[in-house]
Motif scaffolding. Structure first.
Motif, PDB file in Angstrom:
ATOM      1  N   GLU A  85       0.821  -1.208   0.000  1.00 38.67           N
ATOM      2  CA  GLU A  85       0.000   0.000   0.000  1.00 38.67           C
ATOM      3  C   GLU A  85       0.855   1.259   0.000  1.00 38.67           C
ATOM      4  O   GLU A  85       0.574   2.223  -0.729  1.00 38.67           O
ATOM      5  N   LEU A  86       1.906   1.247   0.780  1.00 35.04           N
ATOM      6  CA  LEU A  86       2.779   2.420   0.856  1.00 35.04           C
ATOM      7  C   LEU A  86       3.557   2.615  -0.445  1.00 35.04           C
ATOM      8  O   LEU A  86       3.789   3.751  -0.877  1.00 35.04           O
ATOM      9  N   ARG A  87       3.969   1.518  -1.067  1.00 36.45           N
ATOM     10  CA  ARG A  87       4.637   1.645  -2.382  1.00 36.45           C
ATOM     11  C   ARG A  87       3.710   2.318  -3.380  1.00 36.45           C
ATOM     12  O   ARG A  87       4.138   3.143  -4.193  1.00 36.45           O
ATOM     13  N   GLY A  88       2.439   1.972  -3.332  1.00 30.06           N
ATOM     14  CA  GLY A  88       1.481   2.599  -4.231  1.00 30.06           C
ATOM     15  C   GLY A  88       1.326   4.084  -3.990  1.00 30.06           C
ATOM     16  O   GLY A  88       0.884   4.826  -4.880  1.00 30.06           O
ATOM     17  N   MET A  89       1.688   4.540  -2.798  1.00 30.64           N
ATOM     18  CA  MET A  89       1.614   5.962  -2.468  1.00 30.64           C
ATOM     19  C   MET A  89       2.929   6.683  -2.748  1.00 30.64           C
ATOM     20  O   MET A  89       3.035   7.893  -2.522  1.00 30.64           O
ATOM     21  N   GLY A  90       3.962   5.918  -3.192  1.00 26.65           N
ATOM     22  CA  GLY A  90       5.234   6.541  -3.544  1.00 26.65           C
ATOM     23  C   GLY A  90       6.377   6.230  -2.610  1.00 26.65           C
ATOM     24  O   GLY A  90       7.483   6.735  -2.798  1.00 26.65           O
ATOM     25  N   GLN A 104       7.934   4.490   7.093  1.00 27.76           N
ATOM     26  CA  GLN A 104       7.169   5.027   5.967  1.00 27.76           C
ATOM     27  C   GLN A 104       5.713   5.279   6.364  1.00 27.76           C
ATOM     28  O   GLN A 104       5.086   6.232   5.892  1.00 27.76           O
ATOM     29  N   TYR A 108       3.626   8.899   5.923  1.00 23.82           N
ATOM     30  CA  TYR A 108       2.418   9.085   5.120  1.00 23.82           C
ATOM     31  C   TYR A 108       1.142   9.198   5.962  1.00 23.82           C
ATOM     32  O   TYR A 108       0.172   9.825   5.521  1.00 23.82           O
ATOM     33  N   TRP A 109       1.126   8.593   7.154  1.00 19.05           N
ATOM     34  CA  TRP A 109      -0.119   8.542   7.917  1.00 19.05           C
ATOM     35  C   TRP A 109      -0.031   9.179   9.300  1.00 19.05           C
ATOM     36  O   TRP A 109      -1.068   9.454   9.908  1.00 19.05           O
TER      37      TRP A 109
END
Length: 628
Positions: A85-90, A104, A108-109
């Motif tokens: 999921e985090l890879r999908g966010m960059g 990470q 992001y969160w």
């Protein structure tokens, strides 16, 4: 599994001396025999001891990525899904483990990432740009985290109390209210500490300290909710329960090191082994300890389960009078801990460590699914309370309870004094008394007049009463279980498993405490948790396809240690010696002639005081270690 420690200056970013952090993690070396690390920056220092479980060659800690650093104790079971999921966010990852997910995830969160984590954990994140320290603990308190404010204005934290004790600025002053709590419950609960000024971050809470803004109160980020009810047939709800148990087990079987399970022969550990065998292409490794005394030995039941699932089974017979372990336990628990089953738990952990590095346990099912006998007793008493007016109960049962002799020597049906007094009290008061070790009346005799005055009305049972009265719950059984999950589980059960497993470098995992499983169990109608005196009713019914009735429906035993026999035999002199202890005398807390009377009455069989004497023995040893 690991040990963590650190120092943070929430005011001026003073330099942190690396040797101080190194001393704090060195004191916890047993938690992480595979490596260590220290990192410092202006105003902060983080330390780590590592027990390698996943990504064995990578994921060194403390881990730093740009402006964010983390030191982490535990496991994130859904880390692979979170990485995707985090890879999908960059996000970009440099390692293969779960630690970097926290870095990470914070980026992001922020604190909201806690809701996404499935695991057992206690960790610290330092955000350099925000000048903030973030401490967090898992939902149910599987992993510990202690912290304190020091005289130089800094915050120090560590997995175990001994990590904080390694800091030279921590003042060693005892907290008498924690002694009251310990004598009442047999352990120092999670909202208390024997060292004044030291706090334990509560389960399901986080603490965010931002430089220049003072130190706030910890914030709760998760709680179990008993106020909602699941609907459906017993068959449908049983299948859902079994699916959640299966998911809890399989998610905890991910490891890059040898993995196995504790197997006592009881329902909970047998269920875990059954579901592991279903999911594993290889024989599950299991381990059991037995006792020479037939009344305490469950090997036959464990071997029945081991044969049924063709496990690679290891068994060892241990002496139930292994007094040499007392000082070992005192060292590893730091605070006094009087659950004598810790002796057996340490021994089974040591046996497991000879074969595996990770072991799954059955802890948590009794709390989540109403498996203790005291739950059934409480339900029966609540039915009586519901039938009779409070004034009548207080008058009749209170009078009878006060008149009835305390017949510890008698068969259980004739020991009615406790039941009569419980029926005279309200539900919460009755349950608070039932979970205790040393009664409030006996504590009042044991404390000196000066100690009673210093306590200022503090009473250990009040936390149980408050938890039950404020529980998000519909009924009486809900409130009882809620209080156990909030107080007994982290204070006794999980503390025992964490300290004994970490003492030998073993990671213990509790699949039956998967938070989704716990929340689902809380939503079950009470009759599906406890029916006709049978606790864990729906769980047992659902497991009938896996386990024989001799395992599912036999009387509960658990690890039992014959401490009462010890104090009439090999430890009789130790018990008598408590009344002449110079350390206990110097505290000024205890009426030593009363302790002498307890020891004599117990030795001669006039009364049963084995558990209270064990409490005083462990208390004296712990006070000696902590305060000299």
């Amino acid at each position: 599994m690991c040990g963590i420690a650190g120092i943070f200056h929430p005011g001026t970013p003073k330099p942190v001396d690396p040797p101080r952090v190194r001393a704090m993690i060195a004191a916890q070396a047993h938690r992480g025999p595979d490596g260590d690390g220290v990192w410092t920056a202006p105003g902060v220092g983080l330390g780590h001891r590592r027990l390698s479980i996943i990504d064995l060659a990578g994921s060194p800690q403390p881990m730093i990525d740009g402006e964010i650093a983390v030191t982490f104790n535990g496991e994130i079971y859904n880390f692979q899904a979170l990485r995707a999921e985090l890879r999908g966010m960059g996000a970009h990852f440099r390692t293969e483990g779960d630690t970097e997910v926290l870095l990470q995830g914070w980026r992001y969160w922020g604190p909201a990432m806690l809701d996404r984590l499935d695991g057992m954990f206690a960790f610290a994140i330092h955000d350099m740009l925000a000048g903030a320290l973030f401490l967090a603990r898992d939902r149910l308190g599987v992993k510990p985290l202690h912290w304190a404010e020091l005289s130089d204005g800094s915050i120090a934290f560590a997995s175990e109390l001994k990590g904080l004790l390694a800091h030279p600025l921590l003042r060693r002053q005892p907290d008498l209210t924690a002694v009251e709590d310990y004598l009442a419950l047999g352990y120092v609960p999670d909202d208390a500490c024997l060292i004044a000024g030291v706090r334990k971050l509560p389960a399901g809470h986080y603490l965010l300290v931002e430089r220049g803004r003072g130190i706030p109160r910890p914030r709760q980020w998760w709680d179990v909710d008993f106020s909602r009810r699941a609907s459906g047939s017993a068959a449908a709800l049983g299948e859902e329960l079994l699916d959640l148990m299966r998911a809890g087990v399989t998610s905890r079987m991910v490891a890059d090191v040898p993995l196995g399970a504790f197997l006592s022969g009881g329902v909970d550990s047998s269920a875990v082994v059954a579901l592991m065998a279903e999911a594993s292409p290889r024989a599950v490794r299991t381990c059991t300890i037995g006792f020479e005394e037939a009344g305490y030995d469950e090997r036959a039941y464990a071997e029945m389960v081991a044969r049924r699932f063709a496990t690679a089974h290891a068994t060892r017979v241990v002496r139930s009078d292994d007094f040499g372990l007392i000082d070992t336990l005192v060292h590893h628990f730091d605070e006094p801990f009087a659950d004598a089953s810790a002796l057996a738990t340490y021994q089974v952990c040591a046996l497991a460590r000879e074969h595996v590095t990770v072991a799954l346990s059955g802890d948590g099912a009794d709390e989540a699914m109403a498996g203790y006998r005291r739950h059934a007793f409480q339900a029966a008493e609540d039915r009586v309370r519901g039938l009779l007016p409070a004034g009548f109960r207080r008058s009749v049962f209170g009078t009878l309870g006060n008149l009835y002799p305390k017949a510890d020597w008698a068969p259980r049906p004739l020991r009615a004094k406790t039941t009569l007094l419980a029926l005279a009290a309200e539900s919460a008061e009755g349950y608070a008394a039932s979970v205790g070790v040393t009664t409030s009346a006996l504590r009042a005799r044991l404390f000196t007049q000066e100690a009673r005055a210093a306590l200022g009305g503090h009473r250990a049972e009040d936390r149980y009463v408050a938890a039950m009265e404020n529980a998000p719950a519909q009924g009486a059984l809900d409130r009882v279980q809620y209080a156990d999950l909030k107080i007994w589980l982290p204070g006794d059960i999980l503390t025992k498993t964490d300290r004994t497993s970490m003492a030998v470098g073993l990671e213990a995992r509790e699949p039956l405490l998967d938070h989704r499983l716990v929340q689902f169990a809380a939503s079950l109608p009470p009759a599906m948790r406890l029916q006709r005196g049978c606790g864990k009713w729906l769980m047992k019914r659902s497991l009938e396809r896996y386990l024989p009735r001799d395992i599912l429906y036999r009387p509960k035993m658990g690890f039992v240690t014959p401490i009462s026999d010890w104090f009439r035999g090999a430890l009789a002199e130790e018990a008598a010696g408590l009344a002449t202890s110079s350390l206990l005398r110097e505290t000024g807390w205890f009426a030593l002639p009363e302790i002498a009377r307890l020891a004599d009455d117990h030795r001669t069989g006039r009364a049963e005081h084995g558990r209270t004497l064990w409490q005083f023995l462990m208390l004296e040893r712990s006070l000696t270690r902590l305060f000299g």
